[in-house]
Design a protein around this motif. Structure first.
Motif, PDB file in Angstrom:
ATOM      1  N   UNK A 235      62.338  37.867   4.578  1.00  0.00           N
ATOM      2  CA  UNK A 235      61.393  37.104   5.370  1.00  0.00           C
ATOM      3  C   UNK A 235      61.272  35.707   4.772  1.00  0.00           C
ATOM      4  N   UNK A 236      60.710  34.789   5.531  1.00  0.00           N
ATOM      5  CA  UNK A 236      60.556  33.406   5.067  1.00  0.00           C
ATOM      6  C   UNK A 236      59.286  33.291   4.232  1.00  0.00           C
ATOM      7  N   UNK A 237      59.444  32.739   3.021  1.00  0.00           N
ATOM      8  CA  UNK A 237      58.328  32.577   2.098  1.00  0.00           C
ATOM      9  C   UNK A 237      58.300  31.144   1.589  1.00  0.00           C
ATOM     10  N   UNK A 238      57.277  30.834   0.804  1.00  0.00           N
ATOM     11  CA  UNK A 238      57.179  29.499   0.221  1.00  0.00           C
ATOM     12  C   UNK A 238      56.354  29.577  -1.049  1.00  0.00           C
ATOM     13  N   UNK A 239      56.690  28.728  -2.008  1.00  0.00           N
ATOM     14  CA  UNK A 239      55.889  28.608  -3.225  1.00  0.00           C
ATOM     15  C   UNK A 239      55.487  27.149  -3.392  1.00  0.00           C
ATOM     16  N   UNK A 240      54.363  26.881  -4.077  1.00  0.00           N
ATOM     17  CA  UNK A 240      53.907  25.489  -4.215  1.00  0.00           C
ATOM     18  C   UNK A 240      54.926  24.579  -4.874  1.00  0.00           C
ATOM     19  N   UNK A 241      55.632  25.101  -5.891  1.00  0.00           N
ATOM     20  CA  UNK A 241      56.558  24.236  -6.618  1.00  0.00           C
ATOM     21  C   UNK A 241      57.970  24.227  -6.093  1.00  0.00           C
ATOM     22  N   UNK A 242      58.408  25.339  -5.485  1.00  0.00           N
ATOM     23  CA  UNK A 242      59.807  25.471  -5.083  1.00  0.00           C
ATOM     24  C   UNK A 242      60.029  25.286  -3.595  1.00  0.00           C
ATOM     25  N   UNK A 243      58.968  25.274  -2.810  1.00  0.00           N
ATOM     26  CA  UNK A 243      59.116  25.115  -1.373  1.00  0.00           C
ATOM     27  C   UNK A 243      59.605  26.387  -0.710  1.00  0.00           C
ATOM     28  N   UNK A 244      60.221  26.275   0.462  1.00  0.00           N
ATOM     29  CA  UNK A 244      60.634  27.463   1.217  1.00  0.00           C
ATOM     30  C   UNK A 244      61.765  28.223   0.515  1.00  0.00           C
ATOM     31  N   UNK A 245      61.714  29.528   0.627  1.00  0.00           N
ATOM     32  CA  UNK A 245      62.813  30.377   0.182  1.00  0.00           C
ATOM     33  C   UNK A 245      62.785  31.643   1.016  1.00  0.00           C
ATOM     34  N   UNK A 246      63.862  32.386   1.001  1.00  0.00           N
ATOM     35  CA  UNK A 246      63.964  33.621   1.783  1.00  0.00           C
ATOM     36  C   UNK A 246      64.163  34.786   0.832  1.00  0.00           C
ATOM     37  N   UNK A 247      63.373  35.824   1.018  1.00  0.00           N
ATOM     38  CA  UNK A 247      63.477  36.996   0.145  1.00  0.00           C
ATOM     39  C   UNK A 247      62.827  38.192   0.822  1.00  0.00           C
ATOM     40  N   UNK A 248      63.292  39.366   0.469  1.00  0.00           N
ATOM     41  CA  UNK A 248      62.569  40.582   0.832  1.00  0.00           C
ATOM     42  C   UNK A 248      61.420  40.753  -0.149  1.00  0.00           C
ATOM     43  N   UNK A 249      60.446  41.569   0.235  1.00  0.00           N
ATOM     44  CA  UNK A 249      59.267  41.777  -0.616  1.00  0.00           C
ATOM     45  C   UNK A 249      58.927  43.260  -0.654  1.00  0.00           C
ATOM     46  N   UNK A 250      58.616  43.760  -1.848  1.00  0.00           N
ATOM     47  CA  UNK A 250      58.050  45.097  -2.011  1.00  0.00           C
ATOM     48  C   UNK A 250      56.772  44.994  -2.819  1.00  0.00           C
ATOM     49  N   UNK A 251      55.756  45.718  -2.366  1.00  0.00           N
ATOM     50  CA  UNK A 251      54.509  45.868  -3.113  1.00  0.00           C
ATOM     51  C   UNK A 251      54.519  47.261  -3.714  1.00  0.00           C
TER      52      UNK A 251
END
Length: 451
Positions: A302-318
């Motif tokens: 899915x499309x994600x973003x971090x304050x320092x790195x900007x947009x990135x794409x990754x799957x996520x598991x909780x």
């Protein structure tokens, strides 16, 4: 029955409120009564003088508000019924014009397109699940409920056309079409994974869950780990590599259902230490004993973003830390949720009572987690099932798969035998009739490729 004294101008509203007090109604029945009430108020407002019309509009506001609350709840319970109870577009337009102060509380009918996020919530026993699909409309995440069933093999990032009814944070979809498949993260080669260990103010993580123990669950080169599991089941085509960071203490205690904001808080907390652009798999481990689930996973990236790195794409598991206190249990959980991240659904089984296989077309009894020989079933170390491996591109080129739609006899062989080593003797192997049984002609010896 409670008696109410009503003015003539408030007669319709008062009659409805009195009826509600006298006998509670099912949500759809109450919405139906509210629909009638709103249409009557609209008719009175249209024929009234301007001064009187304002009074009718004021009376309509609480009725519209109550209906909006009920309609959103009905979408959660029964999206098909909510679609039937919603007003048609032309009526919605007239109501919005007649009651402008309450227009924002009316539902919207229309068509929406965009990428979706698809999550699977696995309960603590890996025996029940919930599928969550969200789409962002005008910057707001909306939960999608499918009246006719979720599209098969729906992945995060798929561009989906949804037609239906939008009320509050809920969208009841009467139809759903995947218009473009997601640009998924590769399922081959190194799966660059970042594991974030996060906790909450005043919450101590389990003493048995440490950065080293979590590193071993994911990346240990020997013994059981996600890395050694993927290397084995993919025949060396896929493996896990990456890093573990934490523990990070987040800004507040997040509830079990607030996993979206928990993810955003975890990314913010780790951002000074992690370049998220270097990873395509994100795992968040957090301690909590009250959640009904053991893990949640996005289906693909899915499309994600971090304050320092900007947009990135990754799957996520909780991942709930309480289920990662031993290495074996941790690997079982991680292999399951990471399977969803690769794009896999659950490994199910069908039971045909006394028959091994039922007749063509028979549905049998489906068990969502029933394949006890696959890690995508319930709590085990088994290989992902053959259809899953085929989808991930883990079989050699030329692997043959037959879809059986008519009765007949078919030769079967171990899935791990390469195409070149397949037997060519007609009639050897196992035939598929009412149940599997060996034929009279033996197959020649087969070689199994080294792992």
């Amino acid at each position: 029955m409670r008696l109410r004294v009503c003015s003539l101008s408030a007669l319709f509203v008062c009659l409805f409120l009195t009826a509600r007090t006298a006998s509670p109604q099912a949500p759809q029945e109450e919405i139906r009564a509210l629909n009638t009430q709103i249409l009557r108020l609209h008719a009175e407002a249209e024929k009234a003088a301007p001064a009187a019309a304002a009074a009718w509009r004021a009376q309509a506001a609480p009725v519209v508000a109550r209906r909006a609350q009920l309609l959103e709840a009905l979408i959660r319970q029964n999206p098909a019924e909510a679609l039937r109870q919603g007003f048609p577009p032309d009526v919605l337009a007239r109501l919005a014009a007649a009651f402008p102060q309450a227009a924002s509380l009316l539902e919207a009918r229309g068509v929406w397109r965009g990428p979706v996020e698809h999550l699977v919530i696995d309960d603590a026993g890996l025996s029940r699940h919930e599928s969550l699909v969200h789409i962002t409309i005008n910057g707001i995440r909306r939960r999608v409920r499918f009246a006719a069933g979720e599209p098969p093999d729906l992945k995060s990032g798929d561009i989906v056309r949804l037609e239906g009814l939008l009320a509050g944070g809920e969208l009841a979809a009467s139809s759903a079409t995947v218009e473009a498949a997601s640009l998924t993260c590769s399922t081959l080669g190194a799966q660059r994974s970042v594991v974030l260990l996060v906790t909450f103010p005043g919450v101590a993580p389990p003493s048995t869950v440490t950065p080293q123990s979590v590193h071993d669950i994911f990346f240990a080169p020997t013994g059981r780990s996600l890395d050694t599991y993927w290397r084995e089941v993919s025949y060396g085509k896929t493996w896990a590599s990456g890093d573990v960071f934490g523990w990070f203490t987040l800004d507040k205690v997040y509830s079990c259902s607030d996993h979206h904001n928990l993810r955003e808080a975890a990314i913010r907390a780790a951002d000074p230490y992690v370049d998220f652009r270097n990873y395509t798999r994100l795992f968040i481990v957090f301690p909590v004993s009250s959640c009904s689930y053991a893990g949640i996973a996005t289906v693909s990236c899915t499309s994600l973003s971090s304050p320092g790195d900007g947009p990135f794409s990754a799957s996520v598991s909780w991942l709930v830390a309480n289920y990662m206190g031993t290495r074996d249990m941790g690997v079982k959980l991680v292999a399951h949720e990471a399977g969803h991240n690769l794009g896999l659904s659950h490994a199910s089984s069908r039971d045909f009572d006394t028959e091994a296989l039922g007749p063509l077309g028979a549905t049998g009894t489906l068990s969502e987690y029933g394949d006890v020989f696959s890690a995508m079933g319930s709590w085990n170390f088994g290989h992902y099932a053959a259809p899953h491996k085929l989808r991930l591109g883990w079989y050699a080129a030329g692997a043959q798969v037959a879809t059986v739609e008519t009765p007949g006899s078919f030769s079967l062989q171990p899935a791990e035998v390469s195409p070149a080593a397949r037997a060519t003797t007609p009639g050897c192997g196992w035939s598929t009739g009412a149940r599997l049984a060996p034929t009279t002609r033996p197959c020649p010896p087969r070689s199994t490729p080294a792992r």
